[in-house]
Design a protein around this motif. Structure first.
Motif, PDB file in Angstrom:
ATOM      1  N   SER A  28      10.452  13.625   7.397  1.00 37.40           N
ATOM      2  CA  SER A  28       9.123  13.775   7.992  1.00 37.40           C
ATOM      3  C   SER A  28       8.112  12.944   7.203  1.00 37.40           C
ATOM      4  CB  SER A  28       8.701  15.239   7.981  1.00 37.40           C
ATOM      5  OG  SER A  28       8.379  15.652   6.661  1.00 37.40           O
ATOM      6  N   PRO A  29       7.045  12.529   7.848  1.00 41.31           N
ATOM      7  CA  PRO A  29       5.996  11.795   7.133  1.00 41.31           C
ATOM      8  C   PRO A  29       5.418  12.596   5.964  1.00 41.31           C
ATOM      9  CG  PRO A  29       5.697  11.524   9.483  1.00 41.31           C
ATOM     10  CD  PRO A  29       6.783  12.556   9.298  1.00 41.31           C
ATOM     11  N   GLU A  30       5.337  13.911   6.116  1.00 43.40           N
ATOM     12  CA  GLU A  30       4.809  14.756   5.043  1.00 43.40           C
ATOM     13  C   GLU A  30       5.735  14.755   3.830  1.00 43.40           C
ATOM     14  OE1 GLU A  30       3.179  15.692   8.879  1.00 43.40           O
ATOM     15  OE2 GLU A  30       5.271  15.838   8.256  1.00 43.40           O
ATOM     16  N   THR A  31       7.032  14.869   4.079  1.00 45.14           N
ATOM     17  CA  THR A  31       8.004  14.837   2.984  1.00 45.14           C
ATOM     18  C   THR A  31       8.003  13.479   2.306  1.00 45.14           C
ATOM     19  OG1 THR A  31       9.406  16.489   4.045  1.00 45.14           O
ATOM     20  CG2 THR A  31      10.460  15.065   2.407  1.00 45.14           C
ATOM     21  N   VAL A  89       6.671   9.903  -2.219  1.00 43.71           N
ATOM     22  CA  VAL A  89       6.019   8.669  -2.688  1.00 43.71           C
ATOM     23  C   VAL A  89       4.986   9.014  -3.749  1.00 43.71           C
ATOM     24  CG1 VAL A  89       4.423   6.829  -2.013  1.00 43.71           C
ATOM     25  CG2 VAL A  89       6.455   7.291  -0.632  1.00 43.71           C
ATOM     26  N   LYS A  90       4.181  10.045  -3.507  1.00 48.61           N
ATOM     27  CA  LYS A  90       3.162  10.437  -4.477  1.00 48.61           C
ATOM     28  C   LYS A  90       3.812  10.805  -5.809  1.00 48.61           C
ATOM     29  CE  LYS A  90      -0.633  13.682  -5.289  1.00 48.61           C
ATOM     30  NZ  LYS A  90      -0.419  13.613  -6.706  1.00 48.61           N
ATOM     31  N   GLU A  91       4.892  11.571  -5.764  1.00 46.29           N
ATOM     32  CA  GLU A  91       5.592  11.962  -6.993  1.00 46.29           C
ATOM     33  C   GLU A  91       6.131  10.740  -7.736  1.00 46.29           C
ATOM     34  OE1 GLU A  91       9.519  14.502  -8.364  1.00 46.29           O
ATOM     35  OE2 GLU A  91       8.562  15.005  -6.461  1.00 46.29           O
ATOM     36  N   PHE A  92       6.726   9.800  -7.011  1.00 49.72           N
ATOM     37  CA  PHE A  92       7.266   8.582  -7.617  1.00 49.72           C
ATOM     38  C   PHE A  92       6.142   7.769  -8.272  1.00 49.72           C
ATOM     39  CE2 PHE A  92       8.771   4.140  -7.382  1.00 49.72           C
ATOM     40  CZ  PHE A  92       9.997   4.266  -8.017  1.00 49.72           C
ATOM     41  N   LEU A  93       5.052   7.585  -7.549  1.00 52.92           N
ATOM     42  CA  LEU A  93       3.929   6.818  -8.088  1.00 52.92           C
ATOM     43  C   LEU A  93       3.304   7.512  -9.288  1.00 52.92           C
ATOM     44  CD1 LEU A  93       2.230   5.643  -4.773  1.00 52.92           C
ATOM     45  CD2 LEU A  93       3.769   4.330  -6.267  1.00 52.92           C
ATOM     46  N   GLU A 133       0.836  -1.188   0.000  1.00 54.91           N
ATOM     47  CA  GLU A 133       0.000   0.000   0.000  1.00 54.91           C
ATOM     48  C   GLU A 133       0.879   1.249   0.000  1.00 54.91           C
ATOM     49  OE1 GLU A 133      -2.787  -0.102   3.199  1.00 54.91           O
ATOM     50  OE2 GLU A 133      -3.441  -2.127   2.686  1.00 54.91           O
ATOM     51  N   GLU A 134       0.307   2.349  -0.455  1.00 56.08           N
ATOM     52  CA  GLU A 134       1.034   3.615  -0.501  1.00 56.08           C
ATOM     53  C   GLU A 134       1.539   4.019   0.881  1.00 56.08           C
ATOM     54  OE1 GLU A 134       0.371   8.168  -2.140  1.00 56.08           O
ATOM     55  OE2 GLU A 134      -0.930   6.555  -2.845  1.00 56.08           O
ATOM     56  N   SER A 135       0.736   3.776   1.902  1.00 54.85           N
ATOM     57  CA  SER A 135       1.140   4.144   3.266  1.00 54.85           C
ATOM     58  C   SER A 135       2.393   3.379   3.704  1.00 54.85           C
ATOM     59  CB  SER A 135       0.006   3.900   4.258  1.00 54.85           C
ATOM     60  OG  SER A 135      -0.366   2.533   4.265  1.00 54.85           O
ATOM     61  N   ALA A 136       2.537   2.138   3.253  1.00 54.21           N
ATOM     62  CA  ALA A 136       3.723   1.349   3.600  1.00 54.21           C
ATOM     63  C   ALA A 136       4.974   1.922   2.936  1.00 54.21           C
ATOM     64  CB  ALA A 136       3.536  -0.111   3.200  1.00 54.21           C
ATOM     65  N   LEU A 137       4.801   2.469   1.741  1.00 50.26           N
ATOM     66  CA  LEU A 137       5.938   3.109   1.062  1.00 50.26           C
ATOM     67  C   LEU A 137       6.387   4.349   1.831  1.00 50.26           C
ATOM     68  CD1 LEU A 137       4.700   2.853  -2.631  1.00 50.26           C
ATOM     69  CD2 LEU A 137       6.427   1.426  -1.507  1.00 50.26           C
ATOM     70  N   THR A 138       5.419   5.126   2.278  1.00 51.15           N
ATOM     71  CA  THR A 138       5.732   6.321   3.063  1.00 51.15           C
ATOM     72  C   THR A 138       6.452   5.934   4.345  1.00 51.15           C
ATOM     73  OG1 THR A 138       3.845   7.516   2.141  1.00 51.15           O
ATOM     74  CG2 THR A 138       4.733   8.325   4.235  1.00 51.15           C
ATOM     75  N   GLU A 139       5.950   4.927   5.034  1.00 50.39           N
ATOM     76  CA  GLU A 139       6.580   4.461   6.273  1.00 50.39           C
ATOM     77  C   GLU A 139       8.012   3.975   6.022  1.00 50.39           C
ATOM     78  OE1 GLU A 139       3.868   1.512   7.778  1.00 50.39           O
ATOM     79  OE2 GLU A 139       2.293   3.007   8.081  1.00 50.39           O
ATOM     80  N   ALA A 140       8.233   3.312   4.893  1.00 56.97           N
ATOM     81  CA  ALA A 140       9.571   2.811   4.566  1.00 56.97           C
ATOM     82  C   ALA A 140      10.555   3.965   4.380  1.00 56.97           C
ATOM     83  CB  ALA A 140       9.524   1.942   3.316  1.00 56.97           C
ATOM     84  N   LEU A 141      10.117   5.025   3.699  1.00 61.82           N
ATOM     85  CA  LEU A 141      11.006   6.184   3.510  1.00 61.82           C
ATOM     86  C   LEU A 141      11.305   6.877   4.832  1.00 61.82           C
ATOM     87  CD1 LEU A 141       9.864   8.005   0.233  1.00 61.82           C
ATOM     88  CD2 LEU A 141      11.808   6.482   0.579  1.00 61.82           C
TER      89      LEU A 141
END
Length: 102
Positions: free
Chosen positions: A76-79, A84-88, A61-69
């Motif tokens: 920061s979670p926002e960054t 992640v959004k830009e990559f996807l 899931e997208e949230s897991a990608l954010t958590e991995a970064l």
């Protein structure tokens, strides 16, 4: 309300028509099959892009990608969410991302 809050989540996976190679210290995606007709040339991944790509090969899931970064790079979670959004979005533009509802 987020997709998760609405009860609809999606697993993201990347195209299997790309082969990851390390060439001269660079991580390169080489298109094969039908993807070679859509993607002209090769795609170079940054270190964070490689981390995301590896996770997406297995599906997540997208949230897991954010958590991995956040965990790997202490951003920061926002960054992380923005990156992640830009990559996807870049993967979606060349039709390399599959979204599977759970």
């Amino acid at each position: 309300m987020s997709e998760t809050e609405r009860g609809w989540r999606k697993t993201l996976k990347v195209s299997k028509d790309l082969i990851l190679r390390e060439i001269a210290g660079e991580h390169i995606l080489v298109p094969t099959g039908e993807t070679a007709g859509k993607v002209h040339g090769m795609i170079t991944l940054s270190e964070s892009g490689l981390l995301l790509w590896n996770r997406l090969q297995q599906g997540c899931e997208e949230s897991a990608l954010t958590e991995a970064l956040v965990a790997e790079y202490e951003v920061s979670p926002e960054t992380a969410a923005s990156d992640v959004k830009e990559f996807l979005d870049q993967l979606r533009k060349v039709d390399l991302l599959e979204e599977v509802p759970q």
